[in-house]
Design a protein around this motif. Sequence first.
Motif, PDB file in Angstrom:
ATOM      1  N   GLY A 290       0.977  -1.398  -0.049  1.00 55.01           N
ATOM      2  CA  GLY A 290      -0.419   0.071   0.074  1.00 55.01           C
ATOM      3  C   GLY A 290       0.459   1.392  -0.162  1.00 55.01           C
ATOM      4  O   GLY A 290       0.552   2.196  -0.913  1.00 55.01           O
ATOM      5  N   VAL A 291       1.573   1.135   0.736  1.00 52.48           N
ATOM      6  CA  VAL A 291       3.097   2.075   0.783  1.00 52.48           C
ATOM      7  C   VAL A 291       3.154   2.192  -0.937  1.00 52.48           C
ATOM      8  O   VAL A 291       3.737   3.813  -0.443  1.00 52.48           O
ATOM      9  N   VAL A 292       3.522   1.593  -1.309  1.00 52.22           N
ATOM     10  CA  VAL A 292       4.194   2.016  -2.899  1.00 52.22           C
ATOM     11  C   VAL A 292       3.208   2.365  -3.476  1.00 52.22           C
ATOM     12  O   VAL A 292       3.789   3.296  -4.195  1.00 52.22           O
ATOM     13  N   PHE A 293       1.825   2.174  -3.272  1.00 55.77           N
ATOM     14  CA  PHE A 293       1.326   3.240  -3.906  1.00 55.77           C
ATOM     15  C   PHE A 293       1.157   4.868  -4.078  1.00 55.77           C
ATOM     16  O   PHE A 293       1.030   5.684  -4.793  1.00 55.77           O
ATOM     17  N   VAL A 294       1.212   5.154  -2.331  1.00 49.51           N
ATOM     18  CA  VAL A 294       0.875   6.039  -2.174  1.00 49.51           C
ATOM     19  C   VAL A 294       2.869   7.321  -2.465  1.00 49.51           C
ATOM     20  O   VAL A 294       2.482   8.047  -2.881  1.00 49.51           O
ATOM     21  N   LEU A 295       3.433   6.284  -2.540  1.00 49.34           N
ATOM     22  CA  LEU A 295       4.871   6.946  -2.851  1.00 49.34           C
ATOM     23  C   LEU A 295       5.038   7.076  -4.670  1.00 49.34           C
ATOM     24  O   LEU A 295       5.830   7.853  -5.193  1.00 49.34           O
ATOM     25  N   LEU A 296       4.356   6.255  -5.202  1.00 51.30           N
ATOM     26  CA  LEU A 296       4.278   6.569  -7.243  1.00 51.30           C
ATOM     27  C   LEU A 296       3.894   7.445  -6.904  1.00 51.30           C
ATOM     28  O   LEU A 296       3.639   8.234  -7.969  1.00 51.30           O
ATOM     29  N   LEU A 297       3.100   8.617  -6.350  1.00 48.73           N
ATOM     30  CA  LEU A 297       1.868   9.909  -6.146  1.00 48.73           C
ATOM     31  C   LEU A 297       3.131  10.595  -5.808  1.00 48.73           C
ATOM     32  O   LEU A 297       2.693  11.937  -6.323  1.00 48.73           O
TER      33      LEU A 297
ATOM     34  N   LEU B 187       0.321  10.643 -12.317  1.00 52.12           N
ATOM     35  CA  LEU B 187       0.959  11.869 -11.643  1.00 52.12           C
ATOM     36  C   LEU B 187       1.805  11.363 -10.768  1.00 52.12           C
ATOM     37  O   LEU B 187       2.004  12.845 -10.239  1.00 52.12           O
ATOM     38  N   GLY B 188       2.388  10.915 -10.430  1.00 50.92           N
ATOM     39  CA  GLY B 188       3.798  11.078  -9.900  1.00 50.92           C
ATOM     40  C   GLY B 188       4.788  11.547 -10.971  1.00 50.92           C
ATOM     41  O   GLY B 188       5.656  12.027 -10.559  1.00 50.92           O
ATOM     42  N   GLY B 189       4.411  11.496 -12.215  1.00 49.07           N
ATOM     43  CA  GLY B 189       5.425  11.950 -13.350  1.00 49.07           C
ATOM     44  C   GLY B 189       4.450  13.549 -13.143  1.00 49.07           C
ATOM     45  O   GLY B 189       6.313  14.375 -13.493  1.00 49.07           O
ATOM     46  N   GLY B 190       4.185  13.908 -13.228  1.00 49.36           N
ATOM     47  CA  GLY B 190       3.497  15.542 -13.324  1.00 49.36           C
ATOM     48  C   GLY B 190       2.388  15.575 -13.299  1.00 49.36           C
ATOM     49  O   GLY B 190       1.153  15.387 -13.429  1.00 49.36           O
ATOM     50  N   ILE B 191       1.198  16.375 -11.555  1.00 52.85           N
ATOM     51  CA  ILE B 191       0.184  16.947 -11.890  1.00 52.85           C
ATOM     52  C   ILE B 191      -0.294  17.294 -12.455  1.00 52.85           C
ATOM     53  O   ILE B 191      -1.097  17.460 -12.872  1.00 52.85           O
ATOM     54  N   GLU B 192       0.582  18.490 -13.375  1.00 54.56           N
ATOM     55  CA  GLU B 192      -0.186  19.390 -13.963  1.00 54.56           C
ATOM     56  C   GLU B 192      -0.947  19.208 -15.256  1.00 54.56           C
ATOM     57  O   GLU B 192      -1.095  19.108 -15.802  1.00 54.56           O
ATOM     58  N   ALA B 193       1.047  17.999 -15.899  1.00 55.40           N
ATOM     59  CA  ALA B 193       0.463  17.644 -16.797  1.00 55.40           C
ATOM     60  C   ALA B 193      -0.734  16.163 -16.862  1.00 55.40           C
ATOM     61  O   ALA B 193      -1.227  16.491 -17.871  1.00 55.40           O
TER      62      ALA B 193
ATOM     63  N   LEU C 158      11.306   7.687  -3.864  1.00 56.90           N
ATOM     64  CA  LEU C 158      11.036   8.645  -2.713  1.00 56.90           C
ATOM     65  C   LEU C 158      10.010   9.649  -3.287  1.00 56.90           C
ATOM     66  O   LEU C 158       9.230  10.228  -2.535  1.00 56.90           O
ATOM     67  N   PHE C 159      10.321  10.133  -4.353  1.00 58.45           N
ATOM     68  CA  PHE C 159      10.321  11.466  -5.361  1.00 58.45           C
ATOM     69  C   PHE C 159       9.205  10.987  -6.404  1.00 58.45           C
ATOM     70  O   PHE C 159       8.914  12.291  -6.763  1.00 58.45           O
ATOM     71  N   GLY C 160       8.568  10.346  -6.299  1.00 61.65           N
ATOM     72  CA  GLY C 160       7.229   9.365  -7.633  1.00 61.65           C
ATOM     73  C   GLY C 160       7.174   9.446  -8.956  1.00 61.65           C
ATOM     74  O   GLY C 160       8.476   9.233  -9.285  1.00 61.65           O
ATOM     75  N   GLY C 161       6.505   8.987  -9.016  1.00 55.77           N
ATOM     76  CA  GLY C 161       6.874   8.022 -10.484  1.00 55.77           C
ATOM     77  C   GLY C 161       6.994   7.153 -10.763  1.00 55.77           C
ATOM     78  O   GLY C 161       7.403   6.649 -12.441  1.00 55.77           O
ATOM     79  N   ARG C 162       8.038   6.010 -10.488  1.00 52.94           N
ATOM     80  CA  ARG C 162       9.275   4.793 -10.631  1.00 52.94           C
ATOM     81  C   ARG C 162       9.483   4.120  -9.373  1.00 52.94           C
ATOM     82  O   ARG C 162       8.750   3.948  -8.233  1.00 52.94           O
TER      83      ARG C 162
END
Length: 424
Positions: A94-101, A295-301, A362-366
Motif C-alpha cells: 500500500g505504501v508503494v501506491f502512495v510513494l508512486l504519487l 500523477l507521479g510524473g507530473g500533476i499539471e501534465a 521517494l520522488f514519485g513515478g517509479r
Amino acid sequence: MRGGRPPSAGAPATAPDETSAVDPRLLVRERGFAGYAAGFRRRMRSGELGSVPVVAGLIVICTTFQILNPAFMSAQNVSHISVDIAGTGLIAVGVVFVLLLGEIDLSVGSVSGLAGAAFGVLNITHGVPEWLALVLAVLSGTVAGVVHGFFFARIGVPAFVVTMAGLLAWNGLMLQILGANGTINLDDSGLIAGLTTHYFSDIAAAYGLATLAVAGYGAAALLGARGRAAAGVPSRPPGELLLRTALLAAVCYPVAYLLNQYKGLPLALVILLTVVAGTDFVLRRTVFGRRVFALGGGIEASRRAGIDVSAVRIAVFAIAGTLAASGGLMLASKINAANQGAGSGDLLMSSIAAAVIGGTSLFGGRGRTWSALLGVLVIVSIQKGLQLESIAEPVKYMITGGVLLAAVVIDSVSRRTQKAAGRA
C-alpha cells in the motif's frame, strides 16, 4: 551548385551523423548476448538501476549470514521468514501506491492496529461472525484511507499533515475501543489465527505455486515481447526471456523444496504473493495504474491530459488503508491477539523502508509492488540473521537505518545520473 561535386545518384540523401541515431536497443538485438551486456552497462551508467541494487544486496545478506550461521538457510528459518514478511509486506504494498504519487502515508501503522482491534471487539466482544468481522475490519482501513485522501485531494491539506493526524487519531480510536483491559485474545482455531498458522502440507502445493509463478512469468514475458514486436517496438528475444525465466525457476524451486522440508507452503506467503501479483497487474496493465504513474510524473501534465487527479489520489489512499488493515490482521494473527501495542514500534518505518529499499522512488513515478516484497525480504532477513547471532536490538535498528539510507542515496544518485544522461 556552387563549388563542389553533386552527390552520386546512389548516395543516400542523409546527414553524415544520421546513422548514429539508431535506437541502441535495436543494436542490442543484433549483437546477441554481448549486446545485452553492453546494454546493461549502458543502463547502469545512465542510472537505470531497476532492482539490481536490492537483489545484489539480498544476495550479499543471505551469503553473509549463511557463512556466519548455517542455520540461516535452514528449512525452518526460511519458513519463518516467509511468514514474517506477510504482515509488513502487505502494508508496504500500500505504501508503494502512495510513494508512486510522490507522497507519504504516516498512518499505516495506526490503521493496521485499528483493524486488529476492530476485529477483536466485533468478533470476541460482540459475537459478530468471523468472516463479517474480518470484512468490516478491512473496510475500516478503507474508510480511513478515503478520509486521508479526501482532505489531501479535495481540501488541499498536505499528505504528511493529514496522515500524521491520522496516525494519532486512529491510534487513539484503537485504544478507545480496546477499553481498559487493552488486550483481546483471539480464537486459537479461528479464521484470523489460521492466516499465519495454516500450512499446505502437500508437497504439490509449494511446487505447484513455484511452477505457476515461473510459467506465469514466462508466458507474460513472451506475450509482452510478441506484442511489442508486432507494434514495431524493440523487445527482448526469446533467448533472454528463457534466461530470465530460468533464473526465476532457480529461486522458486529451491525455496519450495525448503518449505516442504519443514511444514509446507504457508498460507500467509500465498496471500502476500497473490496481493503483490494482483496489484502489480493493476499498476502495469490497467488505465488506473497508468494514471497513478502519470500523477507521479507530473500533476499539471496529468490534469491537462484529462485525468481526474482528486479521484486517483483518493483511490490510492483508500488502497493504502485497505492493505494496511489487511497487514494489521496478519500481524494480529501472529500473536493471536489485539492489543494496545499493535501498529506501534518500528512497524511504520519498516513498511516505508521496505518500499524504498525495494526500489520505489521517494520522488514519485517509479517503482513496482514487487519492490515491497524485495524490500521486506531484506529487512526481515537482516532481523533473522542478527537474531541467530544474538545481536542486540539497538544494533538491528542501526543496521536497518543504514540500509534505508543507502537505498535513498542510490535513488537520489540514480535520478541525478538519469537527468545528466537525458533520461529523466
